[in-house]
Design a protein around this motif. Structure first.
Motif, PDB file in Angstrom:
ATOM      1  N   ALA A  48      -4.491 -13.111  -7.087  1.00 30.15           N
ATOM      2  CA  ALA A  48      -3.278 -13.380  -6.314  1.00 30.15           C
ATOM      3  C   ALA A  48      -3.447 -14.583  -5.394  1.00 30.15           C
ATOM      4  N   GLY A  49      -2.321 -15.123  -4.958  1.00 37.99           N
ATOM      5  CA  GLY A  49      -2.410 -16.269  -4.075  1.00 37.99           C
ATOM      6  C   GLY A  49      -1.324 -16.346  -3.029  1.00 37.99           C
ATOM      7  N   LEU A  50      -0.352 -15.413  -3.041  1.00 41.07           N
ATOM      8  CA  LEU A  50       0.748 -15.465  -2.084  1.00 41.07           C
ATOM      9  C   LEU A  50       0.504 -14.463  -0.963  1.00 41.07           C
ATOM     10  N   LEU A  51       0.363 -14.958   0.253  1.00 36.97           N
ATOM     11  CA  LEU A  51       0.087 -14.121   1.419  1.00 36.97           C
ATOM     12  C   LEU A  51       1.324 -14.021   2.296  1.00 36.97           C
ATOM     13  N   LYS A 300       2.726  -8.499  -4.410  1.00 36.98           N
ATOM     14  CA  LYS A 300       2.478  -7.568  -3.308  1.00 36.98           C
ATOM     15  C   LYS A 300       1.070  -6.987  -3.300  1.00 36.98           C
ATOM     16  N   GLY A 301       0.321  -7.080  -4.399  1.00 38.28           N
ATOM     17  CA  GLY A 301      -0.939  -6.353  -4.511  1.00 38.28           C
ATOM     18  C   GLY A 301      -1.937  -6.666  -3.425  1.00 38.28           C
ATOM     19  N   LEU A 302      -2.235  -7.944  -3.203  1.00 38.49           N
ATOM     20  CA  LEU A 302      -3.219  -8.326  -2.194  1.00 38.49           C
ATOM     21  C   LEU A 302      -2.744  -7.960  -0.797  1.00 38.49           C
ATOM     22  N   ASN A 303      -1.463  -8.133  -0.533  1.00 36.96           N
ATOM     23  CA  ASN A 303      -0.930  -7.811   0.789  1.00 36.96           C
ATOM     24  C   ASN A 303      -0.985  -6.307   1.074  1.00 36.96           C
ATOM     25  N   LEU A 304      -0.724  -5.498   0.066  1.00 33.64           N
ATOM     26  CA  LEU A 304      -0.863  -4.052   0.242  1.00 33.64           C
ATOM     27  C   LEU A 304      -2.317  -3.672   0.515  1.00 33.64           C
ATOM     28  N   ALA A 305      -3.249  -4.319  -0.172  1.00 31.51           N
ATOM     29  CA  ALA A 305      -4.669  -4.028   0.043  1.00 31.51           C
ATOM     30  C   ALA A 305      -5.076  -4.332   1.485  1.00 31.51           C
ATOM     31  N   VAL A 306      -4.583  -5.435   2.020  1.00 34.62           N
ATOM     32  CA  VAL A 306      -4.891  -5.790   3.410  1.00 34.62           C
ATOM     33  C   VAL A 306      -4.333  -4.736   4.362  1.00 34.62           C
ATOM     34  N   GLU A 307      -3.120  -4.275   4.101  1.00 31.77           N
ATOM     35  CA  GLU A 307      -2.551  -3.218   4.945  1.00 31.77           C
ATOM     36  C   GLU A 307      -3.374  -1.935   4.852  1.00 31.77           C
ATOM     37  N   ASP A 308      -3.806  -1.598   3.644  1.00 29.02           N
ATOM     38  CA  ASP A 308      -4.630  -0.394   3.466  1.00 29.02           C
ATOM     39  C   ASP A 308      -5.867  -0.430   4.371  1.00 29.02           C
ATOM     40  N   VAL A 309      -6.606  -1.528   4.295  1.00 30.23           N
ATOM     41  CA  VAL A 309      -7.881  -1.559   5.017  1.00 30.23           C
ATOM     42  C   VAL A 309      -7.666  -1.721   6.515  1.00 30.23           C
ATOM     43  N   GLN A 310      -6.546  -2.294   6.921  1.00 32.10           N
ATOM     44  CA  GLN A 310      -6.255  -2.315   8.358  1.00 32.10           C
ATOM     45  C   GLN A 310      -6.087  -0.893   8.879  1.00 32.10           C
ATOM     46  N   VAL A 311      -5.289  -0.098   8.168  1.00 30.54           N
ATOM     47  CA  VAL A 311      -5.072   1.298   8.568  1.00 30.54           C
ATOM     48  C   VAL A 311      -6.370   2.089   8.473  1.00 30.54           C
TER      49      VAL A 311
END
Length: 406
Positions: A48-51, A300-311
């Motif tokens: 992915a490349g869109l943040l 959305k995949g990378l952005n969801l992963a970032v949200e996961d690990v923040q939580v």
């Protein structure tokens, strides 16, 4: 056999695992990251490349955005090409937020450097990983071969960040992991090419021949995708055929704006959705693609992963800081509303832009009506823009008290 202990064993050195390790370090919690692949492999792996704006803001707060802020391409909108007609959607004007193009492999390089500078433990080329999560609670065990030696790691928790095909997802008992899945009648053929981008923003093309996406990784490297039959093989798509098809689908008024260049990489991406409910079992917690897959249309995949690990990092910090496990127990419940919102938007975009199978006349008319509304209705455009930049997931997350297990 080598034996050691760590509070948290993180499986997978992609963006999710590396970022989780970094956030835990900043909160005084130690971890060990295990990766099956080599470091050069994960640093070259193009994904992915869109943040989204919130992803970039988190990286800034974590001290990880130095190179990103210098090199990322900031986008204030996107371009829709519908059967040869060009339409612009001013996303920033509609939402106040921007998106950024910055390749996943570049983010991985930044994260690896940050973890090494902080003395973090990253083990690459780790083979034969197995996980043991006791039914009665107590420490978990990770067994593997590291640096050629059998190794046993005792830990309080395991964070599974090793993707859909990784050992973490497969270690969840089937009875504890109801899965929700959908397969789509299309696949993406993606290329990385040494060629300037088609436009200064992303171009989404809905065409009677099929969907196309023109993205970029830098001012000199393009990332391009074509909708193809899911049974196609890479051998059926020589470079000349790919460029011809891209020109046809991206064409506007007889000009696609496409500059050809050497193809650096080709890949096939199946379109599918997957959600694990819950995203945890006892002391095993899944994040990123290990827990959910979305069609790539909405990025959305990378952005969801970032949200996961923040939580997840906040939950681990609360446990080690005060002994409270409320946030850990509620991890899935906190994340699933936002994940399902992203699944819905990704599914909607996939149906909006892809050529329908078997030339379904009724479905094609509905598709055109929805595209017409998107480009002609300010209300529809604003709703789309809010979902595109991730604003709607904030509202979905506010409903975290819903009983997703019901």
């Amino acid at each position: 056999m080598n034996r050691l202990r760590t509070p948290i064993a993180i499986i997978g050195a992609g963006p999710a695992g590396l970022l989780l390790s970094h956030l835990l370090h900043q909160q005084g919690v130690d971890s060990l990251v295990l990766e099956r692949r080599s470091r050069p492999y994960v640093e070259r792996r193009v994904r992915a490349g869109l943040l989204e704006h919130t992803t970039v803001e988190l990286l800034r707060r974590a001290g990880l955005a130095g190179r990103l802020d210098r090199e990322a391409l900031r986008h204030e909108g996107l371009e829709l090409r519908i059967n040869g007609a060009r339409h612009h959607l001013p996303v920033t004007e509609l939402t106040g937020l921007s998106t950024y193009v910055y390749g996943q492999q570049e983010l991985v390089k930044d994260l690896i450097q940050a973890r090494q500078e902080a003395g973090g433990r990253l083990w690459f080329d780790t083979d034969d990983v197995t996980l043991e999560i006791p039914d009665g609670g107590g420490p978990c065990t990770v067994r593997c071969t590291a640096q050629g030696q059998p190794t046993e790691i005792t830990c309080d928790f395991i964070a599974g960040c090793d993707g859909f095909h990784g050992i973490s997802r497969r270690s969840m008992p089937a009875t504890a992991q109801p899965a929700f899945e959908r397969s789509y009648p299309s696949a993406w053929l993606g290329i990385l090419a040494a060629a300037p981008p088609v436009a200064h923003e992303l171009v989404y093309a809905a065409h009677e021949r099929g969907f196309a996406l023109a993205s970029m990784r830098s001012p000199h490297v393009s990332r391009l995708y074509l909708q193809i039959d899911p049974d196609d093989e890479l051998e059926q798509w020589p470079d000349d055929r790919i460029w011809k098809e891209l020109r046809a689908r991206l064409d506007v008024d007889g000009e696609a704006g496409l500059t050809e260049g050497p193809v650096l990489e080709k890949s096939l991406v199946p379109l599918r959705s997957y959600v694990s409910e819950p995203m945890q079992h006892k002391r095993l917690f899944l994040a990123g693609d290990a827990a959910h897959i979305v069609p790539p249309t909405a990025a959305k995949g990378l952005n969801l992963a970032v949200e996961d690990v923040q939580v997840l990092s906040e939950a681990f910090a609360a446990f080690y800081g005060s002994g409270q496990d409320t946030l850990l127990e509620g991890y899935s419940q906190r994340r699933l509303p936002s994940i399902w919102e992203a699944e819905d938007f990704s599914d909607w975009m996939a149906h909006l832009l892809h050529r329908l199978p078997d030339a379904q006349a009724y479905g094609a008319r509905l598709q055109r009506a929805r595209l017409d509304a998107l480009v002609n209705s300010p209300t529809a455009a604003r709703q789309f823009a809010e979902r595109y930049v991730g604003l709607s997931r904030s509202f979905a997350g506010a409903g975290k008290e819903r009983a997703w297990q019901s």
